[in-house]
Design a protein around this motif. Sequence first.
Motif, PDB file in Angstrom:
ATOM      1  N   GLU A   2       0.822  -1.206   0.000  1.00 45.96           N
ATOM      2  CA  GLU A   2       0.000   0.000   0.000  1.00 45.96           C
ATOM      3  C   GLU A   2       0.860   1.262   0.000  1.00 45.96           C
ATOM      4  O   GLU A   2       0.580   2.217  -0.714  1.00 45.96           O
ATOM      5  CB  GLU A   2      -0.929   0.001   1.211  1.00 45.96           C
ATOM      6  CG  GLU A   2      -1.970  -1.119   1.183  1.00 45.96           C
ATOM      7  CD  GLU A   2      -2.882  -1.081   2.391  1.00 45.96           C
ATOM      8  OE1 GLU A   2      -2.801  -0.100   3.169  1.00 45.96           O
ATOM      9  OE2 GLU A   2      -3.671  -2.020   2.563  1.00 45.96           O
ATOM     10  N   LYS A   3       1.893   1.286   0.813  1.00 49.59           N
ATOM     11  CA  LYS A   3       2.771   2.449   0.885  1.00 49.59           C
ATOM     12  C   LYS A   3       3.968   2.247  -0.036  1.00 49.59           C
ATOM     13  O   LYS A   3       4.468   1.141  -0.186  1.00 49.59           O
ATOM     14  CB  LYS A   3       3.275   2.636   2.321  1.00 49.59           C
ATOM     15  CG  LYS A   3       2.184   2.912   3.341  1.00 49.59           C
ATOM     16  CD  LYS A   3       2.799   3.032   4.731  1.00 49.59           C
ATOM     17  CE  LYS A   3       1.744   3.292   5.796  1.00 49.59           C
ATOM     18  NZ  LYS A   3       2.352   3.372   7.153  1.00 49.59           N
ATOM     19  N   GLN A   4       4.410   3.336  -0.628  1.00 51.49           N
ATOM     20  CA  GLN A   4       5.614   3.240  -1.442  1.00 51.49           C
ATOM     21  C   GLN A   4       6.826   3.033  -0.539  1.00 51.49           C
ATOM     22  O   GLN A   4       6.956   3.661   0.517  1.00 51.49           O
ATOM     23  CB  GLN A   4       5.814   4.500  -2.278  1.00 51.49           C
ATOM     24  CG  GLN A   4       6.995   4.400  -3.244  1.00 51.49           C
ATOM     25  CD  GLN A   4       7.206   5.664  -4.055  1.00 51.49           C
ATOM     26  OE1 GLN A   4       6.667   6.722  -3.730  1.00 51.49           O
ATOM     27  NE2 GLN A   4       7.978   5.571  -5.126  1.00 51.49           N
ATOM     28  N   SER A  96       7.581   0.766  -5.806  1.00 54.15           N
ATOM     29  CA  SER A  96       8.418   0.341  -4.686  1.00 54.15           C
ATOM     30  C   SER A  96       9.454  -0.639  -5.218  1.00 54.15           C
ATOM     31  O   SER A  96       9.146  -1.469  -6.083  1.00 54.15           O
ATOM     32  CB  SER A  96       7.569  -0.338  -3.607  1.00 54.15           C
ATOM     33  OG  SER A  96       6.659   0.571  -3.030  1.00 54.15           O
ATOM     34  N   CYS A 113       9.958   7.950   1.264  1.00 48.71           N
ATOM     35  CA  CYS A 113       9.851   6.491   1.387  1.00 48.71           C
ATOM     36  C   CYS A 113      11.194   5.786   1.252  1.00 48.71           C
ATOM     37  O   CYS A 113      11.260   4.554   1.337  1.00 48.71           O
ATOM     38  CB  CYS A 113       8.888   5.953   0.326  1.00 48.71           C
ATOM     39  SG  CYS A 113       9.429   6.316  -1.366  1.00 48.71           S
ATOM     40  N   LEU A 196       8.736   1.951   7.801  1.00 48.14           N
ATOM     41  CA  LEU A 196       7.549   1.863   6.956  1.00 48.14           C
ATOM     42  C   LEU A 196       6.297   2.194   7.760  1.00 48.14           C
ATOM     43  O   LEU A 196       5.359   2.831   7.262  1.00 48.14           O
ATOM     44  CB  LEU A 196       7.455   0.467   6.338  1.00 48.14           C
ATOM     45  CG  LEU A 196       6.375   0.236   5.277  1.00 48.14           C
ATOM     46  CD1 LEU A 196       6.572   1.170   4.082  1.00 48.14           C
ATOM     47  CD2 LEU A 196       6.406  -1.224   4.821  1.00 48.14           C
ATOM     48  N   LEU A 199       5.614   5.921   7.838  1.00 43.81           N
ATOM     49  CA  LEU A 199       5.347   6.660   6.600  1.00 43.81           C
ATOM     50  C   LEU A 199       3.877   7.011   6.457  1.00 43.81           C
ATOM     51  O   LEU A 199       3.019   6.265   6.892  1.00 43.81           O
ATOM     52  CB  LEU A 199       5.813   5.817   5.398  1.00 43.81           C
ATOM     53  CG  LEU A 199       7.308   5.586   5.270  1.00 43.81           C
ATOM     54  CD1 LEU A 199       7.600   4.685   4.075  1.00 43.81           C
ATOM     55  CD2 LEU A 199       8.058   6.911   5.127  1.00 43.81           C
TER      56      LEU A 199
END
Length: 199
Positions: A2-4, A96, A113, A196, A199
């Motif tokens: 979901e997160k870069q 990513s 990130c 992470l 972030l």
Amino acid sequence: MEKQLIISVSREFGSGGHEVAGQLAQRFGLPLYDRNILEHIAQQKDLPPQKLQRYDESPSKLFVSRRVNGFSNSPEENVAQMQFQFLRTRALAGESFVVLGRCADEILRDFPCLVSVFVLADLSFKVARTMRLDHVDEDGALERMARYDRRRKYYHNQHSRGKWGDSRNYDLCINSAKLDIQGSTDIVEQFVRARLALL
């Protein structure tokens, strides 16, 4: 994911940094960009990969390199800039990935990130590992280590504000001789997951 997340791994020759980067890519389910970046670039530009690979992570020859109106006659400089652009393009697209070397700790510094890691090791560990993996004697191992690290240092320092291997330029530095490759990767993974979460 979901997160870069971008993980940059720089390393001393013989420290196992490439193996750490590969294990991190597997654990986070991310692509690993190393020399294979040049295969992507060669496809885009319809060039043979071998033509680019000879200049991979190589410093420019300062006494023969010239830059005019933003263009360089140095193949080393041009290959470096193509790789930097490749990484920036993917980062800006929200991808990513894990990247080995290629000054990513500097080139992608503005991305929140990014987690930058430097892998070093005790001399005896690096010598033994290089002798085993490269099938050379101790003198051969020391020569290879000095040659590759010198090239990486000059390459990095030509393209970066911070100095190669200076702990102040990385989020985490780890001595892989203390916990071996697996244990070192475990520590880096824990650090990346903690970052992470923020972030």
